[in-house]
Design an enzyme around this catalytic site. Sequence first.
Site, PDB file in Angstrom:
ATOM      1  N   HIS A 186      12.524  -2.760  -1.562  1.00 39.73           N
ATOM      2  CA  HIS A 186      11.663  -2.269  -2.656  1.00 39.73           C
ATOM      3  C   HIS A 186      12.427  -1.203  -3.449  1.00 39.73           C
ATOM      4  O   HIS A 186      13.210  -0.433  -2.879  1.00 39.73           O
ATOM      5  CB  HIS A 186      10.377  -1.675  -2.070  1.00 39.73           C
ATOM      6  CG  HIS A 186       9.343  -1.409  -3.119  1.00 39.73           C
ATOM      7  ND1 HIS A 186       9.373  -0.269  -3.900  1.00 39.73           N
ATOM      8  CD2 HIS A 186       8.280  -2.126  -3.542  1.00 39.73           C
ATOM      9  CE1 HIS A 186       8.353  -0.308  -4.754  1.00 39.73           C
ATOM     10  NE2 HIS A 186       7.672  -1.427  -4.552  1.00 39.73           N
ATOM     11  N   GLY A 206       1.058  -3.061  -6.292  1.00 38.66           N
ATOM     12  CA  GLY A 206       1.013  -1.730  -5.701  1.00 38.66           C
ATOM     13  C   GLY A 206      -0.350  -1.087  -5.928  1.00 38.66           C
ATOM     14  O   GLY A 206      -1.318  -1.358  -5.221  1.00 38.66           O
ATOM     15  N   GLY A 207      -0.438  -0.258  -6.965  1.00 37.46           N
ATOM     16  CA  GLY A 207      -1.647   0.534  -7.244  1.00 37.46           C
ATOM     17  C   GLY A 207      -2.951  -0.257  -7.199  1.00 37.46           C
ATOM     18  O   GLY A 207      -3.925   0.168  -6.563  1.00 37.46           O
ATOM     19  N   TRP A 233       0.810  -1.227   0.000  1.00 40.04           N
ATOM     20  CA  TRP A 233       0.000   0.000   0.000  1.00 40.04           C
ATOM     21  C   TRP A 233       0.841   1.273   0.000  1.00 40.04           C
ATOM     22  O   TRP A 233       0.282   2.379  -0.027  1.00 40.04           O
ATOM     23  CB  TRP A 233      -0.953   0.000   1.207  1.00 40.04           C
ATOM     24  CG  TRP A 233      -2.022  -1.057   1.115  1.00 40.04           C
ATOM     25  CD1 TRP A 233      -2.300  -1.852   0.018  1.00 40.04           C
ATOM     26  CD2 TRP A 233      -2.943  -1.450   2.136  1.00 40.04           C
ATOM     27  NE1 TRP A 233      -3.344  -2.707   0.304  1.00 40.04           N
ATOM     28  CE2 TRP A 233      -3.758  -2.480   1.598  1.00 40.04           C
ATOM     29  CE3 TRP A 233      -3.168  -1.041   3.448  1.00 40.04           C
ATOM     30  CZ2 TRP A 233      -4.767  -3.091   2.330  1.00 40.04           C
ATOM     31  CZ3 TRP A 233      -4.177  -1.651   4.176  1.00 40.04           C
ATOM     32  CH2 TRP A 233      -4.969  -2.663   3.624  1.00 40.04           C
ATOM     33  N   LYS A 234       2.133   1.122   0.104  1.00 40.23           N
ATOM     34  CA  LYS A 234       3.031   2.286   0.058  1.00 40.23           C
ATOM     35  C   LYS A 234       2.559   3.363   1.048  1.00 40.23           C
ATOM     36  O   LYS A 234       2.148   3.034   2.147  1.00 40.23           O
ATOM     37  CB  LYS A 234       3.122   2.832  -1.363  1.00 40.23           C
ATOM     38  CG  LYS A 234       3.415   1.736  -2.375  1.00 40.23           C
ATOM     39  CD  LYS A 234       3.770   2.253  -3.728  1.00 40.23           C
ATOM     40  CE  LYS A 234       3.915   1.091  -4.685  1.00 40.23           C
ATOM     41  NZ  LYS A 234       4.572   1.418  -5.919  1.00 40.23           N
ATOM     42  N   SER A 254       2.836  -3.129 -12.178  1.00 44.14           N
ATOM     43  CA  SER A 254       1.581  -2.863 -12.872  1.00 44.14           C
ATOM     44  C   SER A 254       0.708  -4.112 -13.054  1.00 44.14           C
ATOM     45  O   SER A 254       0.059  -4.290 -14.094  1.00 44.14           O
ATOM     46  CB  SER A 254       1.850  -2.187 -14.217  1.00 44.14           C
ATOM     47  OG  SER A 254       2.484  -0.933 -14.011  1.00 44.14           O
TER      48      SER A 254
HETATM   49  C1  PEP Z   1       5.002  -2.213  -6.111  1.00 43.33           C
HETATM   50  O1  PEP Z   1       4.905  -1.177  -5.496  1.00 43.33           O
HETATM   51  O2  PEP Z   1       5.643  -3.156  -5.610  1.00 43.33           O
HETATM   52  C2  PEP Z   1       4.364  -2.309  -7.426  1.00 43.33           C
HETATM   53  C3  PEP Z   1       4.589  -3.362  -8.145  1.00 43.33           C
HETATM   54  O3  PEP Z   1       3.564  -1.258  -7.797  1.00 43.33           O
HETATM   55  P1  PEP Z   1       2.506  -1.243  -9.042  1.00 43.33           P
HETATM   56  O4  PEP Z   1       1.719  -2.525  -8.950  1.00 43.33           O
HETATM   57  O5  PEP Z   1       1.677  -0.036  -8.820  1.00 43.33           O
HETATM   58  O6  PEP Z   1       3.311  -1.188 -10.301  1.00 43.33           O
END
Ligand code: PEP
Length: 252
Positions: free
Chosen positions: A95, A234-235, A10-11, A213
């Site tokens: 990360h 992530g997102g 979730w950053k 992504s």
């Molecule tokens: C992540 O933060 O580990 C990541 C893969 O982000 P996203 O899925 O948004 O690319």
Amino acid sequence: MRKPVIAGNWKMYKTIGEAVAFVEKLKPSVERAEHCEVVVGPPFTALRAVADAARGSKIAVAAQDLHWNKQGAHTGNVSPSMLLDAGCTHVIIGHSERRHDHGETDHQVNLKLKAALAAGLVPIVCVGETLEEREAGATDRVLERQFLGGFAGLTPSEFSRIIIAYEPVWAIGTGRTATPEMAAASHAVLRKLASKEFGEGNAAALRILYGGSVKAENIGKLMAQEEIDGALVGGASLDADSFLAIVNYPRN
Ligand code: PEP
């Protein structure tokens, strides 16, 4: 047979209230999910509340970082025992945003990894090349450097407790996903390194997640690759419905 892991990072998103609401919504839907392990990675401030909300469910809780010391004068940092105290079972280490924003090195990743293992946390260690490195044909070399530096000095038994996330930096938060074949090729490189350094059995059992992504629309094709054992998301992990659709990726 490697049990897949779907983990959400979730950053720096979600207040405590938002994080708990997410877990309450997700909980009943993952109760019967036997096909994979589910992990969420809230910010430090929400760890305790999320762990409380997730207690007794299938949802495991990961921190997004840790310090390698047990305690000390390290302003802004959090120790392994503090994470255990907050209810974490997992921790994300190395990360690319920490490597980039905080200058984290392979050596520091190694220190964090050893501290996490000593505390009994399950480390999810991130590796991956930048676009520049990929375009220079250096992907495999970068993965080898990160692997050898990050995992230096571990025993095979310590290594057996690790999850790796292959996250090409150019695919994180960009909407640009590595093709399933590209990801699988890098996973194979990592598995080969694992075999050489920690034995064939450990390499065969090692879970390597793909990150970059990932969303409901592409998880099926990624998971269809034999080499891909799950995803670090992530997102698309920020919305419970979207994360659930990834957890329930198409299977046959
Ligand atoms: C992540 O933060 O580990 C990541 C893969 O982000 P996203 O899925 O948004 O690319």
